[in-house]
Design a protein around this motif. Structure first.
Motif, mmCIF file in Angstrom:
data_model
loop_
_atom_site.group_PDB
_atom_site.id
_atom_site.type_symbol
_atom_site.label_atom_id
_atom_site.label_comp_id
_atom_site.label_asym_id
_atom_site.label_seq_id
_atom_site.Cartn_x
_atom_site.Cartn_y
_atom_site.Cartn_z
ATOM 1 N N VAL A 192 -7.982 -39.990 -25.799
ATOM 2 C CA VAL A 192 -9.143 -39.407 -26.468
ATOM 3 C C VAL A 192 -9.417 -38.078 -25.786
ATOM 4 N N PHE A 193 -9.590 -37.027 -26.593
ATOM 5 C CA PHE A 193 -9.914 -35.701 -26.079
ATOM 6 C C PHE A 193 -11.410 -35.580 -25.951
ATOM 7 N N ARG A 194 -11.893 -35.155 -24.780
ATOM 8 C CA ARG A 194 -13.324 -34.940 -24.533
ATOM 9 C C ARG A 194 -13.538 -33.553 -23.977
ATOM 10 N N ALA A 252 -12.966 -30.086 -19.978
ATOM 11 C CA ALA A 252 -12.255 -30.888 -20.970
ATOM 12 C C ALA A 252 -11.275 -31.833 -20.280
ATOM 13 N N LYS A 253 -11.008 -32.971 -20.938
ATOM 14 C CA LYS A 253 -10.132 -33.979 -20.345
ATOM 15 C C LYS A 253 -9.521 -34.865 -21.420
ATOM 16 N N LEU A 254 -8.483 -35.587 -21.029
ATOM 17 C CA LEU A 254 -7.881 -36.631 -21.837
ATOM 18 C C LEU A 254 -8.228 -37.960 -21.190
ATOM 19 N N LYS A 283 -6.001 -27.409 -33.578
ATOM 20 C CA LYS A 283 -7.183 -27.331 -32.717
ATOM 21 C C LYS A 283 -7.726 -28.733 -32.443
ATOM 22 N N LEU A 284 -8.135 -28.957 -31.190
ATOM 23 C CA LEU A 284 -8.708 -30.239 -30.787
ATOM 24 C C LEU A 284 -10.229 -30.161 -30.785
ATOM 25 N N HIS A 285 -10.854 -31.260 -31.199
ATOM 26 C CA HIS A 285 -12.308 -31.380 -31.239
ATOM 27 C C HIS A 285 -12.710 -32.594 -30.406
#
Length: 131
Positions: free
Chosen positions: A128-130, A2-4, A74-76
């Motif tokens: 952006v969250f990935r 995961a990354k920003l 929670k992040l998606h």
């Protein structure tokens, strides 16, 4: 992993720790130099069930997909995280926070200001969250 992804410059920041601190202080894992960003603004937590973001009582808030974060959210994949958002005054000026923090002088900020303009708001940073 995961990354920003910083929407301003495309820089990617991977989550390598279970807690990632976002803020203006130099010791933060993700340092955002804009004055409207609190020293310790928000944190991202990696749990077995996924990634979560929490605002740490910042003045100008943390938003996920333009909704202010209250508590743990929670992040998606694809979520847009906004760190510090101030609506612009219709007369063209931006309201100031009730206090001016002079404990950390701004360094390495671009000439002419340190916040991005997005329509009728100024923001500290947008990611952006990935997954």
């Amino acid at each position: 992993m995961a990354k920003l992804i910083d929407q301003a410059d495309g820089e990617e920041r991977q989550f390598v720790k279970s807690v990632t601190l976002i803020g203006r202080a130099e010791y933060c894992d993700v340092c955002v130099r804009a004055r409207i960003v609190s020293r310790e603004h928000a944190r991202v937590l990696r749990k077995i069930t996924g990634f979560y973001i929490e605002d740490l009582g910042s003045t100008h808030g943390t938003r996920v997909n333009n909704v202010r974060v209250h508590g743990r959210t929670k992040l998606h994949d694809g979520d847009v995280i906004t760190i510090a958002s101030v609506r612009a005054d219709p007369r063209g000026s931006t309201p100031r926070s009730p206090h001016t923090d002079t404990s950390m002088p701004a360094r390495n900020t671009p000439p002419g200001g340190e916040t991005a303009e997005h329509g009728d708001a100024r923001i500290g940073a947008s990611f952006v969250f990935r997954k």
